[in-house]
Design an enzyme around this catalytic site. Structure first.
Site, PDB file in Angstrom:
ATOM      1  N   ASP A 103      22.595 -14.050 -20.411  1.00  0.00           N
ATOM      2  CA  ASP A 103      23.595 -13.802 -21.684  1.00  0.00           C
ATOM      3  C   ASP A 103      24.296 -15.541 -21.046  1.00  0.00           C
ATOM      4  O   ASP A 103      25.811 -14.807 -20.957  1.00  0.00           O
ATOM      5  CB  ASP A 103      24.468 -12.466 -22.341  1.00  0.00           C
ATOM      6  CG  ASP A 103      24.718 -13.527 -23.815  1.00  0.00           C
ATOM      7  OD1 ASP A 103      24.367 -14.164 -24.427  1.00  0.00           O
ATOM      8  OD2 ASP A 103      25.224 -11.790 -24.695  1.00  0.00           O
ATOM      9  N   ASP A 283      22.646 -21.686 -25.930  1.00  0.00           N
ATOM     10  CA  ASP A 283      22.656 -19.673 -26.015  1.00  0.00           C
ATOM     11  C   ASP A 283      21.473 -19.104 -25.281  1.00  0.00           C
ATOM     12  O   ASP A 283      20.554 -19.564 -25.943  1.00  0.00           O
ATOM     13  CB  ASP A 283      22.661 -19.953 -27.370  1.00  0.00           C
ATOM     14  CG  ASP A 283      23.422 -17.755 -27.282  1.00  0.00           C
ATOM     15  OD1 ASP A 283      23.106 -17.792 -26.131  1.00  0.00           O
ATOM     16  OD2 ASP A 283      22.865 -17.679 -28.158  1.00  0.00           O
TER      17      ASP A 283
END
Ligand SMILES: *[C@@H]1O[C@H](CO)[C@@H](O)[C@H](O)[C@H]1NC(C)=O
Ligand SMILES: *[C@@H]1O[C@H](CO)[C@@H](O)[C@H](O)[C@H]1NC(C)=O
Length: 411
Positions: A103, A283
Site C-alpha cells: 500500500d 496508488d
C-alpha cells in the site's frame, strides 16, 4: 521472467585509483508480489471500492492539512480490497511469513490480522498502543520492534510493526506493508501522537542496506490470478524487466495529494484534453484509473461507452473499441500513452467482477467528485501495469518509464 525472491548483492564503489575502503552494500532488493482478486462470495464492485478509497484518501489529506486529523475517521479504505497487490514478508527469527497488502497510500507495517503474530527472540514489545482506521476497516493493537525480512537473507532489525489485536475488513491478507511517506505514520502511536514511525523503506536506508530511499514498482498486466508478476525494488531504480529511460517529476505541492505520492498531470484522449493539468496521486491500492467526474464524462462522450450496471464500469462495443484512441498522460514533459488495450479490463477476468465473458469494459472511471479538489485523479494498478514507477523519497520525486508491457495487448 521474474525469478523467485532474489537478493541481488552488488559490490559497489571499487574506486580503483584512490585507496578507498571497499564498500559492500546491497544496492538492490527485490520483493516479488502477486495480484490477488478477492472472491468474497461472487462479483466484487471495483468502482465502489475505488471510489470509497479515493474519498477517504481525500478526507484524510484535508484533515491533516487542517490539523483536524482524527485517526478514528480518517484513513484509507485498505480493507476488503477488491484487487490487491500482496507480498510475502517475514517477521521474527525464525520468521513467520505474512501476506501483506502493498500500500503506497499508508505508511505503517501491520501483521497479525490473519496468521497470528508469533514473538521470537528478536521481538520486543514497546507497550505502545497503535491504531489506524482505514475507511472501511481498522487495525489496532500494540507496537513491537522486530526483525523484518523482505526476502531470503535480507533483514531490517528493530522495525516498528503494528501487531493487530483487532482488525476488521482485512479478509485474505495478514496485514499491510505501507510504502507511503513517513508523515502518514503521525498519530498512529495513539499515546504519542506527534511521534513519527520510521517506515520499512527508511530503515532499509538508515541501516545502510540500500543507498537511496527509493522504491520501484514493476508490474505486468495480469490475466490470470493469483499470479506473481510484480516486483518491488528497494534502493534501486533498476527492475529485472526491461524499461525505457526514467523521467522524474517533483512531488506535487497541491493538497491533499501532497500528503501521498502525488503529482501534477493532464490527460488527453487522442488530441482532446479530458483533464486539464491538476494534482492527483499514484496508488498501488486502487485498481482502476479514476479521474474527476467532468473528465470522466468527457471520456465517456468521446468514446461513446455506456455504463454497465452489473460492473459499474463503462462498456465499449467492439466497434467503439476498434476506434479507441490512446489516453495520454502528460506528466512533466513526457506523454505516457495508454493504448486502447491498456484501457480495458482483462477480458479473461470479466467474470470475477460480475461482467459478461468477452464484453469490453473500460478501466477508466469516475473519482466521484469534480476537478479542482486537489486530488483529481488516481493512477491505480491499471496504470502501474503499463508504466514502471519509482517512488523516490530522497529526491522528493516520482519517476515513470515505459516497459515491455506498455503496449501489450493481453487484455
Ligand atoms: C523487451 O523488448 C526488447 C525489444 O523488443 C527485447 O529485446 C527484450 O527481450 C524484451 N524484454 C522483455 C522482458 O520482454
Ligand atoms: C502543480 O500544480 C500546482 C497548481 O497549479 C502548482 O501550484 C504547482 O507549482 C505545480 N507543480 C508542483 C510540483 O506542485
Amino acid at each position: 521472467m521474474f525469478p523467485a525472491a532474489s537478493l541481488v548483492t552488488t559490490l559497489l564503489l571499487i574506486l580503483s585509483i584512490v585507496a578507498t575502503p571497499v564498500e559492500v552494500r546491497t544496492t538492490r532488493v527485490t520483493l516479488p508480489f502477486a495480484k490477488r482478486i478477492s472472491a468474497n462470495g461472487g462479483a466484487i464492485n471495483l468502482v465502489k471500492h475505488d471510489q470509497a478509497r479515493a474519498a477517504t484518501l481525500k478526507d484524510r489529506g484535508s484533515a491533516i492539512q487542517n490539523g483536524k486529523l482524527d485517526r478514528r475517521d480518517g484513513g484509507i479504505a485498505v480493507t476488503n480490497e477488491a484487487v490487491s497487490y500482496v507480498a510475502a514478508v517475514g517477521v521474527g527469527d525464525p520468521a513467520t511469513i505474512y501476506n501483506l497488502f502493498v500500500d503506497t497510500g499508508s505508511s505503517n507495517i501491520w501483521v497479525g490480522a490473519g496468521t497470528p503474530y508469533t514473538p521470537t527472540s528478536t521481538s520486543m514489545n514497546t507497550g505502545e498502543p497503535v491504531s489506524v482506521t482505514y475507511g472501511s476497516g481498522s487495525f489496532s493493537g500494540e507496537e513491537w520492534l522486530d526483525t523484518v525480512s523482505l526476502c531470503s537473507g535480507l533483514t531490517i532489525t528493530g522495525q516498528s510493526i503494528g501487531v493487530a489485536s483487532t482488525s476488521s475488513g482485512s479478509s485474505g491478507v495478514d496485514g499491510i506493508l505501507g510504502l507511503g511517506p513517513e508523515s502518514l505514520t503521525e498519530g498512529t502511536l495513539t499515546d504519542e501522537p506527534d511521534t513519527l514511525i520510521p517506515t520499512v523503506t527508511q530503515n532499509l536506508y538508515t541501516q545502510g542496506t540500500i543507498s537511496e530511499e527509493v522504491v520501484g514498482v514493476f508490474f505486468a498486466p495480469t490475466t490470470t490470478e493469483p499470479f506473481t508478476n510484480g516486483e518491488l525494488i528497494f534502493g534501486s531504480t533498476d527492475p529485472s524487466g526491461d524499461i525505457g529511460g526514467i523521467s522524474y517529476v517533483p512531488l506535487t505541492t497541491t493538497s491533499p495529494s501532497s500528503f501521498y505520492w502525488g503529482i501534477n498531470q493532464s490527460i488527453m484522449y487522442g488530441s482532446d484534453t479530458v483533464l486539464a493539468e491538476t494534482a492527483g496521486i499514484v496508488d498501488t491500492g486502487t485498481t482502476l484509473i479514476l479521474i474527476a467526474s467532468n473528465a470522466y464524462s468527457a471520456y465517456q462522450s468521446a468514446t461513446g461507452a455506456t455504463l454497465d450496471d452489473n460492473t459499474g464500469l463503462l462498456q465499449l462495443t467492439t466497434a467503439q473499441y476498434d476506434v479507441l484512441q490512446n489516453l495520454n498522460f502528460n506528466i512533466g514533459s513526457v506523454a505516457y500513452a495508454l493504448i486502447p488495450n491498456g484501457q480495458i479490463w482483462p477480458r479473461s477476468l470479466n467474470t470475477y467482477i460480475g461482467g459478461t465473458t468477452d464484453a469490453i469494459y473500460s478501466i477508466v472511471n469516475d473519482i466521484g467528485s469534480p476537478s479542482g479538489e486537489g486530488l483529481d485523479f488516481i493512477n491505480g494498478q491499471a496504470f502501474l501495469e503499463r508504466f514502471y514507477c519509482v517512488f523516490d523519497s530522497t529526491n522528493h520525486r516520482i519517476g515513470f518509464a515505459t516497459t515491455n508491457y506498455t503496449d501489450a495487448t493481453t487484455n
